[in-house]
Scaffold this motif. Structure first.
Motif, PDB file in Angstrom:
ATOM      1  N   TRP A  10      38.981   7.673  27.487  1.00  0.00           N
ATOM      2  CA  TRP A  10      39.195   9.241  26.345  1.00  0.00           C
ATOM      3  C   TRP A  10      40.697   8.941  25.675  1.00  0.00           C
ATOM      4  CZ3 TRP A  10      34.311  11.267  25.878  1.00  0.00           C
ATOM      5  CH2 TRP A  10      33.503  11.045  27.020  1.00  0.00           C
ATOM      6  N   TYR A  35      41.727  11.582  23.767  1.00  0.00           N
ATOM      7  CA  TYR A  35      41.215  13.637  24.664  1.00  0.00           C
ATOM      8  C   TYR A  35      40.600  13.731  26.152  1.00  0.00           C
ATOM      9  CZ  TYR A  35      44.425  14.013  20.283  1.00  0.00           C
ATOM     10  OH  TYR A  35      45.140  13.898  19.399  1.00  0.00           O
ATOM     11  N   ASN A  36      41.015  14.021  27.092  1.00  0.00           N
ATOM     12  CA  ASN A  36      40.991  14.980  27.974  1.00  0.00           C
ATOM     13  C   ASN A  36      40.389  15.753  28.122  1.00  0.00           C
ATOM     14  OD1 ASN A  36      40.119  11.761  30.446  1.00  0.00           O
ATOM     15  ND2 ASN A  36      42.518  12.243  28.919  1.00  0.00           N
ATOM     16  N   GLU A  41      29.894  13.314  31.682  1.00  0.00           N
ATOM     17  CA  GLU A  41      31.511  12.780  31.068  1.00  0.00           C
ATOM     18  C   GLU A  41      32.593  14.059  31.496  1.00  0.00           C
ATOM     19  OE1 GLU A  41      29.388  10.044  27.143  1.00  0.00           O
ATOM     20  OE2 GLU A  41      29.661  12.270  27.193  1.00  0.00           O
ATOM     21  N   GLN A  42      32.288  15.393  30.825  1.00  0.00           N
ATOM     22  CA  GLN A  42      33.089  16.336  31.228  1.00  0.00           C
ATOM     23  C   GLN A  42      33.751  16.735  32.675  1.00  0.00           C
ATOM     24  OE1 GLN A  42      30.837  19.930  29.984  1.00  0.00           O
ATOM     25  NE2 GLN A  42      30.542  19.401  28.335  1.00  0.00           N
ATOM     26  N   GLU A  80      34.135  13.611  34.264  1.00  0.00           N
ATOM     27  CA  GLU A  80      35.060  12.392  34.271  1.00  0.00           C
ATOM     28  C   GLU A  80      37.308  12.714  34.271  1.00  0.00           C
ATOM     29  OE1 GLU A  80      35.150   8.618  31.578  1.00  0.00           O
ATOM     30  OE2 GLU A  80      33.683   8.759  33.270  1.00  0.00           O
ATOM     31  N   GLN A  81      36.182  13.983  32.685  1.00  0.00           N
ATOM     32  CA  GLN A  81      37.813  13.838  32.347  1.00  0.00           C
ATOM     33  C   GLN A  81      38.155  14.745  32.539  1.00  0.00           C
ATOM     34  OE1 GLN A  81      37.173  15.024  27.672  1.00  0.00           O
ATOM     35  NE2 GLN A  81      35.322  13.559  28.524  1.00  0.00           N
ATOM     36  N   ARG A  82      38.022  16.429  33.744  1.00  0.00           N
ATOM     37  CA  ARG A  82      39.020  17.048  34.239  1.00  0.00           C
ATOM     38  C   ARG A  82      39.212  16.488  35.614  1.00  0.00           C
ATOM     39  NH1 ARG A  82      33.876  20.343  33.006  1.00  0.00           N
ATOM     40  NH2 ARG A  82      33.029  19.639  35.651  1.00  0.00           N
ATOM     41  N   ILE A 102      40.250  12.818  35.660  1.00  0.00           N
ATOM     42  CA  ILE A 102      41.588  12.330  35.078  1.00  0.00           C
ATOM     43  C   ILE A 102      42.477  13.943  35.102  1.00  0.00           C
ATOM     44  CG2 ILE A 102      42.099  11.239  33.092  1.00  0.00           C
ATOM     45  CD1 ILE A 102      39.378   9.959  32.514  1.00  0.00           C
ATOM     46  N   SER A 145      36.752   7.946  21.007  1.00  0.00           N
ATOM     47  CA  SER A 145      36.557   8.330  22.384  1.00  0.00           C
ATOM     48  C   SER A 145      34.660   8.402  22.802  1.00  0.00           C
ATOM     49  CB  SER A 145      37.523   9.249  22.989  1.00  0.00           C
ATOM     50  OG  SER A 145      38.557   9.111  23.030  1.00  0.00           O
ATOM     51  N   CYS A 186      41.954  20.254  26.320  1.00  0.00           N
ATOM     52  CA  CYS A 186      41.666  18.696  25.928  1.00  0.00           C
ATOM     53  C   CYS A 186      43.525  18.063  25.691  1.00  0.00           C
ATOM     54  CB  CYS A 186      41.117  18.336  24.588  1.00  0.00           C
ATOM     55  SG  CYS A 186      39.652  19.111  24.097  1.00  0.00           S
ATOM     56  N   SER A 201      45.718  15.001  26.161  1.00  0.00           N
ATOM     57  CA  SER A 201      45.932  13.107  25.814  1.00  0.00           C
ATOM     58  C   SER A 201      47.142  12.535  26.979  1.00  0.00           C
ATOM     59  CB  SER A 201      46.189  12.733  24.650  1.00  0.00           C
ATOM     60  OG  SER A 201      46.174  11.543  24.520  1.00  0.00           O
TER      61      SER A 201
END
Length: 340
Positions: free
Chosen positions: A60, A62-63, A74-75, A77-79, A81, A119, A137, A139
């Motif tokens: 990503w 941007y996470n 996916e949300q 996963e980004q949190r 990260i 992404s 968000c 990066s």
């Protein structure tokens, strides 16, 4: 950053420091969460004083906390990260590591990010249009805690067209190369506008720029690839590149000089508090005011209107150059007052 000043190849900003290569990327060049966190914590535990990070954590750009374009999985996963990278950066900071990061090459004001079309970059074909909310968000690691963000400029001092920027994340600026610099002059689109960089032989062969016997191919010569050979037969290859990945090592090298000059032995080994390194790096940077007019386009250079950038701020601090252009000599001769 640290190439030896031995009359062979290129010389680094800090040629006498110890250079440690810690691999976080896979063979494709992608940097995923687990290896990135492992690499940074290894650096912290090994007593490394400064790390250079010129990447974003895949997949990503941007996470985001809850981007509606992403699935619930996916949300999450980004949190994850964001949480893991934040912990790793905080851990490295507590261990005395100065983290220098490239802002990125998406010609974006990181305080007002453009839509993300790239992404997730894995698996292939999964990328989609994502509207990016700056408040939710990030990066990473560029927008993580305790990082020194570096933007790029060309030989003329003009912000490179590709460089990310903005008052929210730019700490300092450094030479990153800008092929189209000097429009209207003999310098325009010449290789000297870029940064001569080390080129691993295996990569050069894979790219078709060096053959199996180690000779620069016609394609390599056209691309400006150079080969150097020492008297005892050691060979190095070099290529011209541009990007914040070229600017960041310049700033990292200055940070290494700062630590070498002002650092002291301590419980964790020889080093210098990362906050002191930041103060010296930023405080001794050569001031670079916004251009006039402050709106800069690159249309003559062949870029579209999305590259147009507005420089906000003052001569002391602005979105194009941060606190200024890194200055190695000033850092080691006039940094004392910033030690705190």
């Amino acid at each position: 950053m640290a190439a030896a000043a031995d009359g062979f190849g290129i010389s680094g900003v800090a040629p006498n420091v110890t250079l440690v290569s810690i691999r976080a990327a896979d063979d494709s060049g992608s940097v995923y969460l687990g290896p990135m966190v492992d690499a940074l914590t290894y650096a912290a535990d090994s007593g490394i004083g400064v790390v250079n990070m010129s990447f974003y954590v895949d997949p990503w750009l941007y996470n985001c906390d809850h981007n509606p374009a992403d699935t619930p999985q996916e949300q999450r996963e980004q949190r994850t990260i964001v949480e893991a990278v934040t912990r790793a950066l905080n851990y490295a900071y507590r261990k005395g590591v100065t983290s220098v990061v490239g802002l990125g090459n998406d010609h974006t004001d990181l305080g007002a990010p453009q839509p993300d079309f790239s992404s997730p970059d894995h698996p292939v074909g999964a990328a989609r249009l994502r509207t990016i909310d700056n408040a939710t968000c990030l990066s990473l690691p560029a927008e993580g805690p305790h990082t020194i963000g570096v933007s790029a400029f060309g030989p003329s001092g003009k912000k490179a067209d590709y460089s990310d920027y903005g008052t929210e994340r730019t700490s300092v600026s450094a030479p990153g190369g800008f092929l189209e610099d000097g429009y209207g002059t003999d310098r325009y689109r010449t290789r000297g506008n870029q940064i001569l960089s080390a080129y691993p032989r295996d990569v050069a062969v894979e790219d078709g720029n060096v053959d199996a016997d180690g000779n620069v191919t016609p394609d390599g010569a056209e691309a400006g690839v150079r080969k150097a050979t020492t008297a005892d037969g050691h060979i190095g290859y070099y290529q011209y590149l541009q990007g914040t990945s070229m600017a960041t090592p310049h700033a990292t090298g200055v940070a290494a000089l700062i630590i070498s000059h002002y650092g002291r032995p301590g419980p964790g080994g020889f080093g210098l508090n990362p906050d002191a390194v930041r103060r010296i790096l930023e405080g001794t940077a050569a001031k670079a005011p916004c251009p006039e007019p402050r709106t800069v386009d690159y249309l003559k250079e062949g870029d579209d209107a999305s590259y147009t950038a507005i420089c906000e701020g003052t001569p002391d601090f602005n979105g194009f150059y941060g606190h200024g252009m890194v200055d190695a000599y000033a850092a080691v001769t006039r940094g004392g007052p910033y030690l705190g």
